[in-house]
Design a protein around this motif. Sequence first.
Motif, short mmCIF file in Angstrom:
data_model
loop_
_atom_site.label_atom_id
_atom_site.label_comp_id
_atom_site.label_asym_id
_atom_site.label_seq_id
_atom_site.Cartn_x
_atom_site.Cartn_y
_atom_site.Cartn_z
N PHE A 18 0.65 -1.07 -0.51
CA PHE A 18 0.07 -0.03 0.12
C PHE A 18 0.63 0.97 0.07
O PHE A 18 1.58 1.49 0.56
CB PHE A 18 -1.14 0.31 1.00
N GLY A 19 0.21 2.21 -0.27
CA GLY A 19 1.12 4.13 -0.83
C GLY A 19 0.77 4.60 0.38
O GLY A 19 -0.06 3.38 1.04
N LYS A 20 1.56 5.68 0.77
CA LYS A 20 0.72 6.55 2.18
C LYS A 20 -0.57 7.06 1.38
O LYS A 20 -0.90 6.76 3.19
CB LYS A 20 1.77 7.78 1.35
N ASN A 21 -1.22 7.16 0.72
CA ASN A 21 -2.42 7.53 1.13
C ASN A 21 -4.06 6.56 1.10
O ASN A 21 -4.45 6.17 1.70
CB ASN A 21 -2.76 7.78 -1.29
N ASN A 22 -2.92 5.08 0.57
CA ASN A 22 -3.80 4.13 0.99
C ASN A 22 -3.71 3.64 3.08
O ASN A 22 -5.14 3.64 3.82
CB ASN A 22 -2.78 2.62 0.72
N TYR A 23 -2.75 3.86 3.63
CA TYR A 23 -2.48 3.85 5.05
C TYR A 23 -3.56 5.11 5.41
O TYR A 23 -4.04 5.04 6.73
CB TYR A 23 -1.44 4.16 5.52
N ARG A 24 -3.19 6.38 4.74
CA ARG A 24 -4.55 7.39 5.07
C ARG A 24 -5.82 7.48 5.51
O ARG A 24 -6.45 7.65 6.30
CB ARG A 24 -4.20 8.53 4.42
N LEU A 25 -6.17 7.03 4.13
CA LEU A 25 -7.91 6.52 3.74
C LEU A 25 -7.69 4.95 5.01
O LEU A 25 -9.03 5.34 5.71
CB LEU A 25 -8.25 5.46 2.58
N MET A 26 -7.65 4.47 5.07
CA MET A 26 -7.85 3.28 6.23
C MET A 26 -7.04 4.22 7.74
O MET A 26 -8.73 3.25 8.38
CB MET A 26 -6.98 1.98 6.63
N LEU A 27 -7.13 4.55 8.37
CA LEU A 27 -6.62 5.58 9.26
C LEU A 27 -7.63 6.20 9.10
O LEU A 27 -8.41 6.48 10.63
CB LEU A 27 -5.28 6.64 9.57
N LEU A 28 -8.23 7.50 7.72
CA LEU A 28 -9.50 7.93 8.37
C LEU A 28 -10.68 6.76 8.27
O LEU A 28 -12.17 7.22 9.34
CB LEU A 28 -9.61 8.42 6.63
N SER A 29 -10.59 5.70 7.64
CA SER A 29 -11.68 4.86 7.75
C SER A 29 -12.36 4.65 9.58
O SER A 29 -12.98 4.44 10.02
CB SER A 29 -11.25 3.50 7.08
N ILE A 30 -10.72 4.83 10.50
CA ILE A 30 -10.65 3.64 11.31
C ILE A 30 -11.64 4.45 12.35
O ILE A 30 -12.57 4.49 13.78
CB ILE A 30 -9.19 3.06 11.87
N ILE A 31 -11.13 5.99 12.21
CA ILE A 31 -11.22 6.96 12.74
C ILE A 31 -13.49 7.62 12.76
O ILE A 31 -14.04 7.49 13.01
CB ILE A 31 -11.01 8.29 12.11
N VAL A 32 -13.81 7.10 11.30
CA VAL A 32 -15.19 7.27 10.74
C VAL A 32 -15.75 6.11 12.09
O VAL A 32 -16.67 6.32 11.99
CB VAL A 32 -15.73 7.45 9.33
N VAL A 33 -15.56 5.19 11.34
CA VAL A 33 -15.73 4.15 12.48
C VAL A 33 -16.14 4.11 13.75
O VAL A 33 -17.18 3.36 13.99
CB VAL A 33 -15.14 2.44 12.03
N LEU A 34 -14.97 4.30 14.35
CA LEU A 34 -15.15 4.76 15.67
C LEU A 34 -15.78 5.71 16.10
O LEU A 34 -16.73 5.99 17.44
CB LEU A 34 -14.04 4.80 15.95
N PHE A 35 -15.94 7.09 15.08
CA PHE A 35 -17.64 7.77 15.40
C PHE A 35 -18.57 7.00 15.32
O PHE A 35 -19.49 7.57 16.50
CB PHE A 35 -16.60 9.20 14.80
N GLY A 36 -18.37 6.32 14.86
CA GLY A 36 -19.60 6.01 14.44
C GLY A 36 -20.69 4.85 15.93
O GLY A 36 -21.17 5.13 16.51
N PHE A 37 -19.64 3.90 16.05
CA PHE A 37 -20.07 3.79 17.14
C PHE A 37 -19.95 4.92 18.62
O PHE A 37 -20.94 4.39 19.33
CB PHE A 37 -18.55 1.83 17.35
N MET A 38 -19.28 5.81 18.15
CA MET A 38 -19.56 6.37 19.82
C MET A 38 -21.24 6.83 19.59
O MET A 38 -20.95 7.54 20.48
CB MET A 38 -17.60 7.28 19.44
#
Length: 73
Positions: A18-38
């Motif tokens: 994966f490239g740098k943008n892929n890791y950024r998108l994965m981090l964004l994904s984790i943050i969005v999912v956690l926000f949804g659960f919160m």
Amino acid sequence: MAQKNTPIKESPQEGFVFGKNNYRLMLLSIIVVLFGFMLMIGDTDIYEFRKIVLAPIIVLAGFAIGFIAILKK
């Protein structure tokens, strides 16, 4: 018996999968999912709009972002 000295074809070294943008998108994904659960937690009414409509949509959006992050080249 003489052996031919044939050069061994070496495959070019691959970088990271994966490239740098892929890791950024994965981090964004984790943050969005956690926000949804919160959004789902709390002491208010269980049938509140935020808990039964908004939060699941945000969690699914987070999973979609993660899916895109994995498949993007």
